[in-house]
Write a protein that holds these residues in place. Structure first.
Motif, PDB file in Angstrom:
ATOM      1  N   LEU A   1     -10.639  16.642  11.540  1.00  0.00           N
ATOM      2  CA  LEU A   1      -9.791  17.803  11.394  1.00  0.00           C
ATOM      3  C   LEU A   1     -10.733  18.852  10.312  1.00  0.00           C
ATOM      4  CD1 LEU A   1      -6.003  16.553  11.188  1.00  0.00           C
ATOM      5  CD2 LEU A   1      -7.268  17.572  13.035  1.00  0.00           C
ATOM      6  N   THR A   2     -10.763  19.972  10.795  1.00  0.00           N
ATOM      7  CA  THR A   2     -11.633  21.109   9.940  1.00  0.00           C
ATOM      8  C   THR A   2     -10.885  22.187   9.607  1.00  0.00           C
ATOM      9  OG1 THR A   2     -12.513  22.113  11.879  1.00  0.00           O
ATOM     10  CG2 THR A   2     -13.632  20.278  10.926  1.00  0.00           C
ATOM     11  N   ALA A   3     -11.138  22.627   8.204  1.00  0.00           N
ATOM     12  CA  ALA A   3     -10.296  23.830   7.727  1.00  0.00           C
ATOM     13  C   ALA A   3     -11.102  25.157   7.997  1.00  0.00           C
ATOM     14  CB  ALA A   3      -9.889  23.702   6.215  1.00  0.00           C
ATOM     15  N   PRO A   4     -10.685  26.166   7.998  1.00  0.00           N
ATOM     16  CA  PRO A   4     -11.382  27.484   8.130  1.00  0.00           C
ATOM     17  C   PRO A   4     -12.513  27.588   6.909  1.00  0.00           C
ATOM     18  CG  PRO A   4      -9.100  28.000   8.298  1.00  0.00           C
ATOM     19  CD  PRO A   4      -9.135  26.511   8.104  1.00  0.00           C
ATOM     20  N   GLY A   5     -13.599  28.106   7.484  1.00  0.00           N
ATOM     21  CA  GLY A   5     -14.853  28.317   6.638  1.00  0.00           C
ATOM     22  C   GLY A   5     -15.606  27.010   6.506  1.00  0.00           C
ATOM     23  N   TRP A   6     -15.301  26.055   6.852  1.00  0.00           N
ATOM     24  CA  TRP A   6     -16.180  24.445   6.528  1.00  0.00           C
ATOM     25  C   TRP A   6     -17.507  24.674   7.011  1.00  0.00           C
ATOM     26  CZ3 TRP A   6     -18.338  21.035   9.854  1.00  0.00           C
ATOM     27  CH2 TRP A   6     -18.155  21.273  11.290  1.00  0.00           C
ATOM     28  N   GLU A   7     -17.880  25.353   8.187  1.00  0.00           N
ATOM     29  CA  GLU A   7     -19.133  25.415   8.706  1.00  0.00           C
ATOM     30  C   GLU A   7     -20.273  26.225   7.590  1.00  0.00           C
ATOM     31  OE1 GLU A   7     -16.784  26.598  12.460  1.00  0.00           O
ATOM     32  OE2 GLU A   7     -16.393  26.705  10.305  1.00  0.00           O
ATOM     33  N   ASN A   8     -19.640  26.935   6.868  1.00  0.00           N
ATOM     34  CA  ASN A   8     -20.587  27.818   5.913  1.00  0.00           C
ATOM     35  C   ASN A   8     -20.489  27.679   4.364  1.00  0.00           C
ATOM     36  OD1 ASN A   8     -21.634  29.111   8.478  1.00  0.00           O
ATOM     37  ND2 ASN A   8     -19.935  30.651   8.388  1.00  0.00           N
ATOM     38  N   ALA A   9     -19.505  26.612   4.357  1.00  0.00           N
ATOM     39  CA  ALA A   9     -19.269  26.277   2.869  1.00  0.00           C
ATOM     40  C   ALA A   9     -20.413  25.602   2.181  1.00  0.00           C
ATOM     41  CB  ALA A   9     -17.784  25.741   2.804  1.00  0.00           C
ATOM     42  N   GLU A  10     -20.796  25.956   0.979  1.00  0.00           N
ATOM     43  CA  GLU A  10     -21.813  25.004   0.432  1.00  0.00           C
ATOM     44  C   GLU A  10     -21.317  23.821  -0.208  1.00  0.00           C
ATOM     45  OE1 GLU A  10     -24.011  26.909  -2.532  1.00  0.00           O
ATOM     46  OE2 GLU A  10     -25.044  28.294  -1.391  1.00  0.00           O
ATOM     47  N   ILE A  11     -19.878  23.789  -0.659  1.00  0.00           N
ATOM     48  CA  ILE A  11     -19.371  22.436  -1.080  1.00  0.00           C
ATOM     49  C   ILE A  11     -18.154  22.279  -0.330  1.00  0.00           C
ATOM     50  CG2 ILE A  11     -18.516  21.383  -3.176  1.00  0.00           C
ATOM     51  CD1 ILE A  11     -20.129  23.516  -5.024  1.00  0.00           C
ATOM     52  N   LEU A  12     -18.267  21.202   0.050  1.00  0.00           N
ATOM     53  CA  LEU A  12     -17.160  20.556   0.901  1.00  0.00           C
ATOM     54  C   LEU A  12     -16.202  19.386   0.228  1.00  0.00           C
ATOM     55  CD1 LEU A  12     -19.019  20.593   4.455  1.00  0.00           C
ATOM     56  CD2 LEU A  12     -17.384  22.286   3.556  1.00  0.00           C
ATOM     57  N   ASN A  13     -15.082  19.340   0.618  1.00  0.00           N
ATOM     58  CA  ASN A  13     -14.108  18.302   0.101  1.00  0.00           C
ATOM     59  C   ASN A  13     -13.800  17.464   1.137  1.00  0.00           C
ATOM     60  OD1 ASN A  13     -12.213  17.575  -2.475  1.00  0.00           O
ATOM     61  ND2 ASN A  13     -11.016  17.529  -0.499  1.00  0.00           N
ATOM     62  N   LEU A  14     -13.794  16.109   1.491  1.00  0.00           N
ATOM     63  CA  LEU A  14     -13.540  15.343   2.514  1.00  0.00           C
ATOM     64  C   LEU A  14     -12.377  14.186   1.973  1.00  0.00           C
ATOM     65  CD1 LEU A  14     -16.535  16.720   3.212  1.00  0.00           C
ATOM     66  CD2 LEU A  14     -16.986  14.155   4.397  1.00  0.00           C
ATOM     67  N   THR A  15     -11.359  14.293   2.574  1.00  0.00           N
ATOM     68  CA  THR A  15     -10.474  13.297   2.453  1.00  0.00           C
ATOM     69  C   THR A  15     -10.000  12.828   3.701  1.00  0.00           C
ATOM     70  OG1 THR A  15      -8.584  15.102   2.640  1.00  0.00           O
ATOM     71  CG2 THR A  15      -9.347  14.352   0.282  1.00  0.00           C
ATOM     72  N   ARG A  16      -9.397  11.444   3.625  1.00  0.00           N
ATOM     73  CA  ARG A  16      -8.938  10.841   4.951  1.00  0.00           C
ATOM     74  C   ARG A  16      -7.355  10.764   4.872  1.00  0.00           C
ATOM     75  NH1 ARG A  16     -12.830   5.960   6.760  1.00  0.00           N
ATOM     76  NH2 ARG A  16     -13.333   6.683   8.710  1.00  0.00           N
ATOM     77  N   ASN A  17      -6.863  11.233   6.058  1.00  0.00           N
ATOM     78  CA  ASN A  17      -5.467  11.137   6.164  1.00  0.00           C
ATOM     79  C   ASN A  17      -5.268   9.504   6.349  1.00  0.00           C
ATOM     80  OD1 ASN A  17      -2.766  11.280   6.926  1.00  0.00           O
ATOM     81  ND2 ASN A  17      -2.921  12.345   8.917  1.00  0.00           N
ATOM     82  N   PRO A  18      -4.366   8.948   5.590  1.00  0.00           N
ATOM     83  CA  PRO A  18      -4.134   7.455   5.533  1.00  0.00           C
ATOM     84  C   PRO A  18      -3.160   7.047   6.834  1.00  0.00           C
ATOM     85  CG  PRO A  18      -2.497   8.455   3.717  1.00  0.00           C
ATOM     86  CD  PRO A  18      -3.793   9.487   4.257  1.00  0.00           C
ATOM     87  N   GLU A  19      -2.333   8.471   7.349  1.00  0.00           N
ATOM     88  CA  GLU A  19      -1.456   7.995   8.133  1.00  0.00           C
ATOM     89  C   GLU A  19      -1.924   8.145   9.678  1.00  0.00           C
ATOM     90  OE1 GLU A  19       1.889  10.458   7.788  1.00  0.00           O
ATOM     91  OE2 GLU A  19       2.362   9.872   5.828  1.00  0.00           O
ATOM     92  N   THR A  20      -3.287   8.377   9.825  1.00  0.00           N
ATOM     93  CA  THR A  20      -4.184   8.352  11.145  1.00  0.00           C
ATOM     94  C   THR A  20      -3.919   6.933  11.992  1.00  0.00           C
ATOM     95  OG1 THR A  20      -5.585   9.871  10.351  1.00  0.00           O
ATOM     96  CG2 THR A  20      -6.409   8.810  12.264  1.00  0.00           C
ATOM     97  N   ASP A  21      -3.796   7.107  13.207  1.00  0.00           N
ATOM     98  CA  ASP A  21      -3.499   5.906  13.998  1.00  0.00           C
ATOM     99  C   ASP A  21      -4.941   5.264  14.140  1.00  0.00           C
ATOM    100  OD1 ASP A  21      -3.095   4.023  15.956  1.00  0.00           O
ATOM    101  OD2 ASP A  21      -1.956   5.268  17.225  1.00  0.00           O
ATOM    102  N   PRO A  22      -5.167   4.169  13.850  1.00  0.00           N
ATOM    103  CA  PRO A  22      -6.376   3.526  14.075  1.00  0.00           C
ATOM    104  C   PRO A  22      -7.084   3.432  15.436  1.00  0.00           C
ATOM    105  CG  PRO A  22      -5.082   1.799  13.205  1.00  0.00           C
ATOM    106  CD  PRO A  22      -4.391   3.303  13.126  1.00  0.00           C
TER     107      PRO A  22
END
Length: 213
Positions: A118-139
């Motif tokens: 899942l990607t937020a707007p602007g992720w493709e061109n951002a120099e710095i990115l924050n990555l987190t995992r949704n713990p509720e994602t169905d494995p």
């Protein structure tokens, strides 16, 4: 991630015959280890057989003198439909994922090239990115659980603004995201200018590894 451009052939042998692959010369050792592991289950070898290891499958193609290892071409417009004899990218990526998780003292979690982020707007061109995992994602789902946002992230995730992006497309845009993607749930990863720079525990934001990793 830029493996040496000189290509060599690495091989391993079993009772089922010869297994060989084309790879960058500086990935000889990692590739030899991988092929040696494949020989341990040589009774399964057949044309089209897939080893599910790392980000992409390693696929056997039967030849007159054994089995050649192929992989989806991660540089192609449609990797699922385009195979290549050069296995350098998946091998280098697997090596980098293990390096990242080992540096943090963490187990590795599998992420497949056809799984979604899942990607937020602007992720493709951002120099710095924050990555987190949704713990509720169905494995069992086709999603990795990773949320990729420009840094600094919003205080609360705007779920309506997030767009899915398939793993191989994320790799083509920023390989460091995939290098970090084997980090397990409960962690935040900061990617800066294409490098994995920081891994923190989600619960207290304490660093567990500093980069570049």
């Amino acid at each position: 991630m830029s493996p040496n451009t000189e290509r060599i052939t690495v091989e391993a042998n079993s009772e089922q015959g010869r297994l060989f692959a084309s790879v960058a010369a500086d990935l000889r050792e990692q590739t030899q280890d991988l092929l040696n592991e494949f020989t341990k289950i040589s009774h399964t070898w057949r044309d089209g057989y897939k080893f599910a290891v790392g980000f992409t499958p390693f696929v056997l193609s039967e030849t007159a003198d054994g089995y050649r290892v192929l992989v989806p071409d991660l540089a192609a417009a449609k990797p699922r439909e385009t195979m290549t004899e050069d296995i350098s990218l998946p091998v280098a990526l697997l090596d980098q994922q293990l390096r990242v998780t080992r540096a943090a003292g963490l187990p590795s979690m599998a992420v497949w090239y056809e799984m979604g982020f899942l990607t937020a707007p602007g992720w493709e061109n951002a120099e710095i990115l924050n990555l987190t995992r949704n713990p509720e994602t169905d494995p069992e789902s086709a999603m990795t659980g990773w949320i990729v946002e420009p840094y600094p992230p919003t205080e609360e995730v705007d779920w309506d603004a997030l767009e899915p992006a398939v793993g191989w497309r994320v790799f083509q845009t920023n390989p460091a995201i995939i290098q970090a993607s084997a980090v397990p749930d409960g962690h935040v990863v900061i990617v800066d200018k294409g490098e994995v720079m920081l891994i923190m525990r989600t619960e207290d934001m304490e660093p567990v590894a500093h980069g570049p990793l």
